[in-house]
Each structure stands twice: as C-alpha cells, then as structure tokens.
Design a protein around this motif. Structure first.
Motif, short mmCIF file in Angstrom:
data_model
loop_
_atom_site.label_atom_id
_atom_site.label_comp_id
_atom_site.label_asym_id
_atom_site.label_seq_id
_atom_site.Cartn_x
_atom_site.Cartn_y
_atom_site.Cartn_z
N LYS A 11 0.84 -1.22 0.00
CA LYS A 11 0.00 0.00 0.00
C LYS A 11 0.87 1.26 0.00
CE LYS A 11 -2.11 -1.44 3.79
NZ LYS A 11 -1.58 -2.83 3.87
N THR A 12 1.81 1.29 0.95
CA THR A 12 2.65 2.48 1.07
C THR A 12 3.51 2.67 -0.18
OG1 THR A 12 2.62 2.22 3.47
CG2 THR A 12 4.38 3.60 2.55
N ALA A 13 3.97 1.55 -0.72
CA ALA A 13 4.80 1.63 -1.94
C ALA A 13 3.98 2.21 -3.10
CB ALA A 13 5.32 0.24 -2.30
N GLY A 47 -1.76 -1.99 7.58
CA GLY A 47 -2.44 -3.26 7.33
C GLY A 47 -2.36 -4.25 8.48
N SER A 83 3.64 0.02 8.27
CA SER A 83 2.98 1.28 8.63
C SER A 83 2.33 1.11 9.99
CB SER A 83 1.92 1.65 7.59
OG SER A 83 2.52 1.80 6.33
N ASP A 101 5.32 -8.15 -10.43
CA ASP A 101 6.65 -8.58 -10.89
C ASP A 101 7.06 -9.91 -10.28
OD1 ASP A 101 8.56 -7.57 -8.34
OD2 ASP A 101 6.75 -6.38 -8.68
N1 GTP Z 1 8.64 -7.08 -5.48
C1 GTP Z 1 7.88 -6.07 -5.10
N2 GTP Z 1 7.91 -5.68 -3.81
C2 GTP Z 1 7.13 -4.69 -3.43
C3 GTP Z 1 6.27 -4.02 -4.34
N3 GTP Z 1 5.59 -3.10 -3.64
C4 GTP Z 1 6.05 -3.16 -2.37
N4 GTP Z 1 6.97 -4.13 -2.23
C5 GTP Z 1 7.65 -4.48 -0.99
O1 GTP Z 1 6.74 -5.03 -0.05
C6 GTP Z 1 7.06 -4.63 1.26
C7 GTP Z 1 5.88 -3.95 1.92
O2 GTP Z 1 5.51 -2.81 1.21
P1 GTP Z 1 4.67 -1.67 1.87
O3 GTP Z 1 4.34 -0.72 0.81
O4 GTP Z 1 5.36 -1.15 3.07
O5 GTP Z 1 3.44 -2.50 2.31
P2 GTP Z 1 2.17 -1.95 3.08
O6 GTP Z 1 0.99 -2.60 2.48
O7 GTP Z 1 2.19 -0.50 3.13
O8 GTP Z 1 2.39 -2.56 4.55
P3 GTP Z 1 1.66 -2.04 5.89
O9 GTP Z 1 1.46 -0.61 5.77
O10 GTP Z 1 2.55 -2.41 7.02
O11 GTP Z 1 0.38 -2.79 5.94
C8 GTP Z 1 8.24 -3.69 1.14
O12 GTP Z 1 9.44 -4.39 1.43
C9 GTP Z 1 8.23 -3.27 -0.30
O13 GTP Z 1 9.51 -2.99 -0.82
C10 GTP Z 1 6.25 -4.45 -5.68
O14 GTP Z 1 5.56 -3.93 -6.54
N5 GTP Z 1 7.10 -5.49 -6.00
#
Ligand code: GTP
Ligand code: MG
Length: 638
Positions: free
Chosen positions: A16-18, A67, A40, A122
């Motif tokens: 999500k954050t990404a 999350g 997060s 990916d």
């Molecule tokens: N391979 C890959 N990894 C990803 C991608 N998007 C995010 N990640 C990885 O997944 C992990 C979690 O990503 P976040 O964006 O922090 O996930 P989130 O959903 O925000 O997590 P919370 O906020 O804790 O619920 C990180 O290590 C990112 O680098 C993607 O498109 N491809």
C-alpha cells in the motif's frame, strides 16, 4: 476540485505504502519505528494530483492505512468519513485475513465505491495475477461494492501506476454530489501544534461546510472553539466542504486539550447520551452476538466500551442484520447516520457494524412492534423523507425541530426550509406538526371544555391529553382564542356562551333588585345576611349592590357579626341623629337605639359604620358629630 478521500486498504505488507509513494511521490511511513520495522503504524496522508486528464484538474486525498492486525483501530479511525477505497492485494499472496477485515469494515462504514490494485505483479506470472484479481473482484462484489476493473501494478518496476492514477481519477470524477444541510461534524484524527499558529486538528469533514471564523463545539469537553484558519489539500482556504480532508487551526484552546477521538460539531447540535439506537449487521466471520454482550465500539475516531442490547432478537448470527441499542460506558455525542464498528476485545476481531439511527435516547423495550417499525422507517429513509415520516408518525402530539435534527442529522435551519412547501406548522418554540393534525386537535379542545361550565385550567386540560406537550397546547389555545372558539375566564379556559352569560347577568340583576327591595323595606332592622346570601348568585348580586353603594356592610365588632343596611335606612338614621348629636354631652349607644327605635343588635354595627365614615365621633362612651360634612354624606333631599 473534488472532495474525494480514498482509503488505501489491504493486508500488511501488500504494498500500500509503496503504491501511494509511486502515485504521489510522497512518503507516508515517516515514523522511525515504521522505517525500522518496515510496516505502517500511523495513518499516512498523501495528495494525488490528477490534473490535465480528460476529467479535469483535481486533487484526491489518499489515506494510507496500516495493514497489520494490531492497527485495525487506527485503520478505522482513518476510514470513518471517507468516500471510496483502493484495495491493494499482493499478486503473490492473494486474500489474507486483513484483506477481508478491511473490506468488511469499509462495507460496514457504508462504502460502495472501490478500485482494486493488484500489486507486486513482478513476482508472479500474468495468470497468477489474473487469478488474484478475480478473487479480489469476487470478494468486493459479494461485500456489496461496485469496483472498477482491477489494475495490475508493480511499484518496484513502476508498472501500471499511470493506469491506476487515471482509474482513481475516473472514480473521483464520477461522484454524486454530497448532501448539504447537515450538522458540521469533524471527528479529530490528529492534533498537533504549529509554531506561531497554535493547535491544528485534522479529520474528514461531514455534514456541512466550515469557514474561517466559525465557532464550533468541542466534544466531549463541550467547550467553544473558534476557527482561526482552514486548510484543504495543503492550502489555506476560506471554507472546507463535507467529504474533504480538513485541517483546522483553532483559537481559544491549548494543544494539551485536544486529541484523536474528540470531535468538533456545530454548537448546540449534539447532545451526549448513554444510549444509542443503531441498525447493525454482523460480518460473515463473526461469532454469534448475544444480547447483553460487552463490545468495543469504534465511532468517529473515538473508541469506547458498550453493552449490546438486541431489540429484535436474542442472538445476531453471522451475516444477519438487526436493530440494537448500545449502552455506552459514558455519554457520547454523535450525529445520527454516523457509522459504527463493533469489535470484540478478545479475540480482537471486527464482528459487526452499522449506523446510528437515534443518537439521543434511553433504554428501550425489546421486541416492541411499534418501536421496530419506527426503526425500520429511520433505517430505510433518506433524511428529508425521514423528517416528513416522523412528523406524520407523531401526528397527534407533533414533534420538535431538535428531535428532527437529532434523527436526520440535518441542521435545524435546513429542516425549517425543507418544511416550507409542506402543510406543516413550525411554531416559534420549534414544534413541528401537520396543519391537519393541529386542526384535529383544535376540534377536540372545545369538546373537552364543554362539561366544565366554570372553566378548566390549562394544566388540567393538558392532563386530559396524554402525550401532548405544553407548548403544543399553548399553540392550540392561541389558535382557538384567536378564533373566539374558546374564552379565558381569569386563569380558566371555557367555552364562550354569549346567551348563557347574558341570561346569568339578567338573573343577577333581578336578584339584586329583590335583595335591595327587601333591605330597603326592613329599614334599620334588616334580616340576618345569612338569610339573604343563600346562593352563589345571591352572593354575586349582593357584592354588586355593595360595589354600587346601594347597600352598606356594617360590623358589630364585639360580636364579630355582619349586617347589611340599605343606604336609605342609614341616611334616614343620620338625618334623625344630626340634631341630637349636636347637643352636649352627646349620645350614649342606648340613646341612639332609643332615638331610632332599634335594639343593640342593629345600633352597634350602625354606629361602627357611622364612626368609620366620620359622621360620628366617639369620646369615651358617648358619640358627638364627626368631622365629615353632612352634605358630603347625604344626598340632597328630594
Ligand atoms: N517485489 C515487489 N515488492 C514490493 C512491491 N511493492 C512493495 N513491495 C515491498 O513489499 C514490502 C511492503 O511494502 P509496503 O508498501 O510497506 O506495504 P504496506 O501494504 O504498506 O504494509 P503495511 O502498511 O505495514 O500494511 C516492502 O518491502 C516493499 O519494498 C512491488 O511492486 N514489487
Ligand atoms: Mg504501509
């Protein structure tokens, strides 16, 4: 400019954050702990510019939700008041517990609009990504959402980001206008201080616009605060509108007195209540919810304990909907229609949610047919229709503007404007009643007064009309008085009876004449007053003769006895006594009796009267002429 706030939801680590970073260039994981743990923790706020698309220039507010299951409460505080969701689902993981819980919560918060982003494509084959997308679509659709086609993304490879941005722009452009005329309500999700500006609170605004310079009431403290400045989309603006992420810079308050969970509302519009009546639905994965159960309530950005009182059943099974009351640990102030989430403390789990139907109430009887029917109406109808239905339901007694505002979450002024085209009377005191019902009530009052010939006080009249408010009775009384259908006799209300009143006046006059004649004939030896005043009418006639001066009341002080003389008898006595009184040393009482041929019974009260009018003056046991001139006391002889 759009007002859309989109909540970014999904299981922990699904990206999500990404995605928010890829879409907006903004970093929402700013806490040291978030960086360290790679998850997060707090709500993240970012702005998505979707300008120069065919949809026009607009800004969408994104709220990046944590999350992790431990931060569900934070997620709910961020989700309250938002307009749509962006579900992020990792292609390689598929549906996970918080995917479901976040969707459940969004559905319980009344959301229906959604965009799906399949993330981390990916890491998997296109077939796998497609499979995850189908699962996501199915999950959202069965939860009642109408999602747009899924977008395949990879934040890592910056793929699908533009498509996702334009999909979000499409969602934002296709927005039903938000209803206005509500109660300004801003649950506070953050409070901080800016050097040189003072305290700032943020939240998603509902109900009605807020302006710089407005005064709002802070709950639960119930103190007034003034808005020094308003910000939306990071810019200073004069006004924020409902549905917008709103930051308010406040006056008259210290940052120490502000925190998440508090709320700002239009002054005087909310009333704290221990009980809330709600319509709720249990989620599919919930255990059976029993009447009397202890629950954790998430409402606005606040959180508190409450006991569940099921009104239409003993057990609410998974997936079922029903009406209930929440007996809150302490009074809470919220507008109607605000969404509520119910959780179990242990195991920590979202079990149900719904909407407030009645924000100010008391404990209600369970399994009451009429109550359940009303709850059904409040649940089913939109605010405007609800108001008209409620006025109709309260036909005989009317209802108040305050109550209508409580049930509809519309501002009293808006309700007043809404009622204008309808045959509904809104009184100065804020009572609303259909004109036809007021007329029906008006016809009942004279019938109730009819048996009471001496009249009835308004409070006694009110007692015969159960459920009627004193204000409404006042309204009907004024109406009937203006139409001369009833009349006031002192403090009493009665039917006007011109003929009867006239007859009574005539009766009284002839009775008075009789009494006067009798007293005149008996001269200075009149009958005992008791034999004259034998009825209420005789009493009234006598009073009238006394007022006119036709008869005179005299008192025998020694015996405390009253006697009535005709004025001519008294004048006759004065004429006889005048020459005698002028001879020294004056007259004894017995001399007076002898001169007038009357006994003590009559001479004593007579002399008392003559002393009082200063015809005589008492010196020891004798009387001499008093100071009053004879011409003033006696009419000229005819
Ligand atoms: N391979 C890959 N990894 C990803 C991608 N998007 C995010 N990640 C990885 O997944 C992990 C979690 O990503 P976040 O964006 O922090 O996930 P989130 O959903 O925000 O997590 P919370 O906020 O804790 O619920 C990180 O290590 C990112 O680098 C993607 O498109 N491809
Ligand atoms: Mg995150």
């Amino acid at each position: 400019m759009t007002n859309l706030v989109i909540g970014v939801i999904g299981h922990v680590d699904h990206g999500k954050t990404a995605l928010v970073r890829a879409l907006t260039g903004e970093e929402t994981d700013n806490l040291a702990e978030e960086k360290e743990r790679g998850i997060s923790i707090a709500l993240g706020f970012a702005r998505l510019q979707t300008g120069d698309l065919q949809t026009g220039d607009q800004t969408i507010d994104l709220i990046d939700m944590p999350g992790h299951e431990r931060f569900i409460r934070t997620m709910i505080a961020g989700a309250t008041g938002i307009g749509a969701v962006l579900l992020v689902l990792a292609a390689n993981e598929g549906i996970k517990p918080q995917t479901i819980e976040h969707i459940d919560i969004a559905a319980l918060l009344g959301l229906r609009r959604a965009v799906i982003a399949i993330s981390k494509t990916d890491l998997v084959s296109p077939e796998q990504a497609q499979k995850t997308a189908s699962e996501a679509l199915h999950l959202l659709t069965s939860a009642g959402f109408a999602p747009l086609p899924p977008v395949f993304t990879s934040a890592l490879r910056e793929q699908g980001i533009d498509t996702l941005r334009s999909t979000l722009a499409t969602l934002a452009a296709d927005q039903a206008p938000r209803a206005t005329g509500g109660i300004e309500f801003l649950p506070i999700d953050r409070a901080f201080s800016i050097a040189g500006h003072g305290p700032v609170v943020t939240g998603t605004l509902r109900g009605a616009p807020v302006n710089t310079g407005d005064t709002l009431e802070l709950f639960p403290a119930r103190r007034m605060v003034k808005i020094r400045a308003v910000q939306t989309h990071g810019l200073r603006v004069p006004t924020a509108t409902p549905g917008q992420r709103t930051a308010l810079n406040l006056r008259d308050i210290d940052i120490a007195d502000l925190q998440r969970g508090m709320a700002l509302a239009a002054p005087g519009t909310l009333t704290p209540s221990d009980w809330l009546t709600v319509s709720i639905r249990a989620v599919a994965t919930a255990p059976n919810l029993k009447n009397g159960m202890q629950l954790r309530v998430l409402l606005g950005t606040d959180e508190f304990d409450a006991r569940l009182r099921l009104l239409d059943r003993d057990i609410l099974e998974p997936g079922q909907s029903g009406f209930a009351q929440l007996h809150c640990a302490a009074p809470v102030a919220f507008p109607a229609r605000e969404h509520v989430i119910l959780r179990l403390a242990s195991p920590a789990q979202t079990v149900a949610g719904g909407r407030i139907l009645e924000p100010v109430t008391r404990r209600q009887r369970r399994h009451s047919g009429p109550l359940l029917q009303r709850l059904e109406t409040w649940h089913r109808l939109e605010p405007e229709a609800l108001i008209l239905a409620e006025i109709e339901a309260q036909s005989a007694t009317g209802t108040t503007l305050t109550r209508l505002s409580q049930l509809s979450a519309l501002a009293p002024s808006h309700i007043a404007a809404l009622l204008k085209p309808h045959p509904i009377l809104l009184t100065r005191t804020g009572l609303a009643i259909r004109v036809a019902d007021l007329e029906t009530l008006a016809t009942r009052i004279p019938a109730l007064l009819a048996p009471h010939t001496e009249g009835l006080s308004p409070s006694k009249l009110l007692a015969t009309l159960p459920g009627l408010s004193p204000e409404l009775l006042d309204e009907v009384i004024s109406l009937l008085l203006a139409r001369s259908l009833i009349t006031r006799r002192g403090t009493q209300l009665a039917l006007p009876r011109p003929e009867a009143d006239q007859a009574r006046v005539q009766d009284e006059a002839s009775l008075a004449a009789q009494i006067a004649a009798q007293l005149r004939a008996s001269g200075l030896s009149p009958p005992d007053p008791k034999t004259i005043i034998t009825s209420l009418a005789a009493k009234r006639a006598t009073d009238r003769l006394l007022r006119e001066g036709t008869i005179i009341r005299a008192v025998d002080r020694a015996k405390d006895k009253e006697i009535l003389f005709h004025h001519e008898a008294v004048e006759h006595a004065m004429r006889l006594l005048t020459p005698l009184l002028e001879r020294p040393p004056g007259l004894l009482a017995t001399d007076v009796g002898a001169a007038l041929s009357i006994s003590r019974k009559y001479s004593m009260p007579l002399l008392d009267h003559l002393d009082a009018i200063r015809f005589t003056r008492r010196i020891a046991d004798r009387r001499i002429r008093g100071t009053a001139s004879l011409t003033a006391l006696l009419p000229p002889p005819r």
